[in-house]
Structure formats: C-alpha cells, structure tokens
Design an enzyme around this catalytic site. Structure first.
Site, short mmCIF file in Angstrom:
data_model
loop_
_atom_site.label_atom_id
_atom_site.label_comp_id
_atom_site.label_asym_id
_atom_site.label_seq_id
_atom_site.Cartn_x
_atom_site.Cartn_y
_atom_site.Cartn_z
N LYS A 188 0.90 -1.29 0.15
CA LYS A 188 0.01 0.01 0.00
C LYS A 188 0.94 1.32 -0.17
O LYS A 188 0.69 2.23 -0.66
CB LYS A 188 -0.89 0.00 1.17
CG LYS A 188 -1.87 -1.10 1.17
CD LYS A 188 -2.63 -1.41 2.60
CE LYS A 188 -3.72 -2.34 2.56
NZ LYS A 188 -4.13 -2.80 3.82
N ASP A 202 -11.15 2.26 3.95
CA ASP A 202 -11.16 0.65 3.88
C ASP A 202 -12.74 0.37 3.87
O ASP A 202 -12.80 -0.68 3.48
CB ASP A 202 -10.39 0.02 5.19
CG ASP A 202 -9.13 -0.60 4.83
OD1 ASP A 202 -8.84 -0.65 3.51
OD2 ASP A 202 -8.21 -0.74 5.61
N GLN A 211 -4.65 -2.32 9.54
CA GLN A 211 -4.21 -3.65 8.86
C GLN A 211 -4.83 -4.86 9.88
O GLN A 211 -4.52 -4.65 11.07
CB GLN A 211 -2.92 -3.78 8.65
CG GLN A 211 -2.48 -4.84 8.04
CD GLN A 211 -3.10 -5.06 6.56
OE1 GLN A 211 -3.04 -4.03 5.84
NE2 GLN A 211 -3.72 -6.29 6.09
#
Ligand code: NAD
Length: 287
Positions: free
Chosen positions: A53, A120, A97
């Site tokens: 990312k 996200d 994450q």
C-alpha cells in the site's frame, strides 16, 4: 479454448494513473492526499500488504505514514492514536491492517476510525451506506472486483452471481454491489452443502475463502467468469488463489490470476478512496 485472463495488474495501474489529475487538482489547492496505516504485531503477510500500500501511495503521489505497534499494545493506546489521526488535517485516510491480535476488539478499533477517513470502508456507517445504496466508502476488494468485471465487459443484470465466502470485508459487501447491478446473487459458505451444484449454475463465480484450489473445473459452468479473491501461501512458498487455475482455465470464459488479479485492484481502490477522502476534506460534493 482457454479462458481469457482478466489482467488486474494492468487495470490497477491504469486506475492509479486516472487519479493523477485529481491529485494535481488537489495540489493546486494546497492539499496532498495522506494515508495513515496502523500495523500491530509481526504478521509477515500484514507487513507485505502494508508495504504494498505504501509503495502504491508513493507511485501515485499520495503521502503515506506508518504507525507500527508491538503485539502487546494496549487498546487504549491504539484508540488514542486513532483519535489523533482523526484530528490530523494532513491525514485524509486511515487503514487498520487486519487481523489484529486477539486481545484487541477489532469492531471497537474499526469503529474508532472517523467514517470520513475510513478509506477501507469497514466502519458501520460506510457499510450501512452500502446496504442502503447511498454514497460512502466501499471496501477496496469488492470495489476492485466490480471494476474488474466492468473492465472485462461481463454482463451482470439478470445473471447468476455466486460468491463463495461471507466475510464482512469481501463476500457480504460484494453481494450488495452485485445486487445493485441487478445480478441474482447467491452467497455460499462453510456450511453450504453441495457447493459444486450451486457453483455450477453461476455465470459469475467469485471465490473468497482462503483455501487453495477449492474451486475445481467440475464446479464451473462452461463460459463463466471466475474471479479469484483468495490469497494462499503454498508449502513451497508460492502464492495461489482459491481456484485451481490451470484446470478451471479450460472451462471458464474468463478468469483472474493470482497473483495479478484482485490483489492489485484492492490497493488501487484504496488509493481512489484516499484521493476522494482528501477531496471531501475540502468540501468537494459527494458523488
Ligand atoms: P474469512 O476467513 O473472513 O472468511 C472465509 C469465508 O470462507 C467464510 O465466510 C467461510 O464461511 C467460507 N468458507 C470456509 N471454508 C469454506 C468451504 N469449504 N466452502 C465454502 N466456503 C467456505 O475470509 P476473507 O477475509 O474474506 O478472505 C478470504 C480470502 O481472500 C483469503 O484467502 C484472503 O487472504 C483473501 N483476500 C484477498 C484480498 C485481495 O486483495 N486479493 C483481500 C481480502 C482477502
């Protein structure tokens, strides 16, 4: 005839390239999109994902910052950092994450991310907006799958779309997106008896399970589009999807490879969401 390969790597590169003009427009207003990644512990796969990312951010002109914590971090400390990132005007997107260590409550942690910075799309506000068909941040993997299908010209309206896997980050949101495109959607999971019979009726078959080679040629309708979300590490160190690529390729009409299919699209859609979060921060209307 072998199935057409749907190349996620090159589509992801072109999606990222299309963000350039939006990033230039933001720069003209003194804004550079910024993404903060929270990484807890030493899970090797999580480290790889976060690194990918950060690399995509760098290539696209998005500023990225890493907030790494030891395995045993207290939840209050993590929530404190999230509160600071929520208030930081240089940070437009925040990703946590997953998976988090067991002593941390993932729902509480994800709920602590501002919905406006939840690039996200895992916050209940954004998942709720998706359910209602209203604008919000859509999780990167399902959004990436939809872009792949669109790019490959796969018809969805009135077609049977079957998703194997019912997770909150892939299977369920993807079902909603496919419904919005008028597909007839079936979700299969670990308790579904006779997966093969259901899968065989799918015009679009999407595997998001985490079991190498679960989907075999006999489960696939001839000519179907097969999208492989799975990422599995084989004993010899190679990556494999959930689909037995070589055998299914002889039956399907089109198929995504692993690696080089859904994975790069997930990262590209994160960049899209981060740029959008930066635009929202300066009052650009929601589309
Ligand atoms: P998860 O572990 O949360 O859920 C797995 C799902 O598979 C569950 O709903 C379970 O019911 C179902 N399942 C398990 N065994 C099954 C079986 N035998 N038959 C049918 N269904 C079964 O999974 P997740 O987080 O959605 O991830 C799924 C896979 O996708 C993993 O390999 C993960 O690494 C990968 N993934 C890839 C990306 C990407 O960007 N390519 C993003 C997210 C997840």
């Amino acid at each position: 005839m072998l199935a057409k390969i749907i190349d996620g790597k090159s589509l992801a590169a072109s999606v990222r390239a299309t963000q350039k003009s939006a990033i230039d427009a933001l720069a003209a207003r003194g804004v550079r999109p910024g993404l903060a990644a929270i990484l807890v512990g030493n899970d090797p796969a999580s480290h790889v994902y976060v690194r990918n990312k950060a690399r995509a951010c760098e290539e696209t002109g998005v500023r990225s910052e890493l907030h790494a914590f030891p395995d045993d971090i207290a939840e209050t400390a993590l929530l404190g950092r999230l509160a600071r990132l929520n208030a930081d005007p240089l940070v437009h997107g925040i990703v946590v994450q997953l998976p988090l260590p067991r002593h941390l409550d993932s729902f509480r942690v994800l709920a602590a991310v501002s919905p406006m910075k939840d690039v996200d799309g895992f916050h209940a506000v954004n998942l709720g907006a998706l359910l209602q068909g209203r604008p919000g941040f859509v999780p990167g993997t399902p959004a990436g799958v939809m872009r792949l299908l669109e790019h490959a010209g796969v018809p969805l309206a009135g077609k049977n779309a079957t998703i194997v896997g019912r997770s909150t980050i892939v299977g369920k949101p993807l079902a909603l997106l496919l419904l919005q495109k008028d597909a007839t959607v079936t979700i299969c999971h670990s308790k579904t008896p006779d997966l093969a019979t259901i899968a065989n009726q799918a015009d679009i078959l999407i595997a998001a399970v985490g079991r190498a080679k679960l989907i075999t040629a006999g489960m696939v309708k001839p000519g179907a589009c097969v999208i492989d979300v799975g990422i599995n590490r084989l004993a010899d160190g190679r990556l494999a999807g959930d689909v037995d690529f070589e055998s299914v390729r002889a039956v399907a009409g089109s198929i995504t490879p692993v690696p080089g299919g859904v994975g790069p699209m997930t990262v590209a859609m994160l960049i899209v969401n981060t740029v959008r979060a930066a635009e929202l921060s300066i009052g650009k209307p929601v589309e």
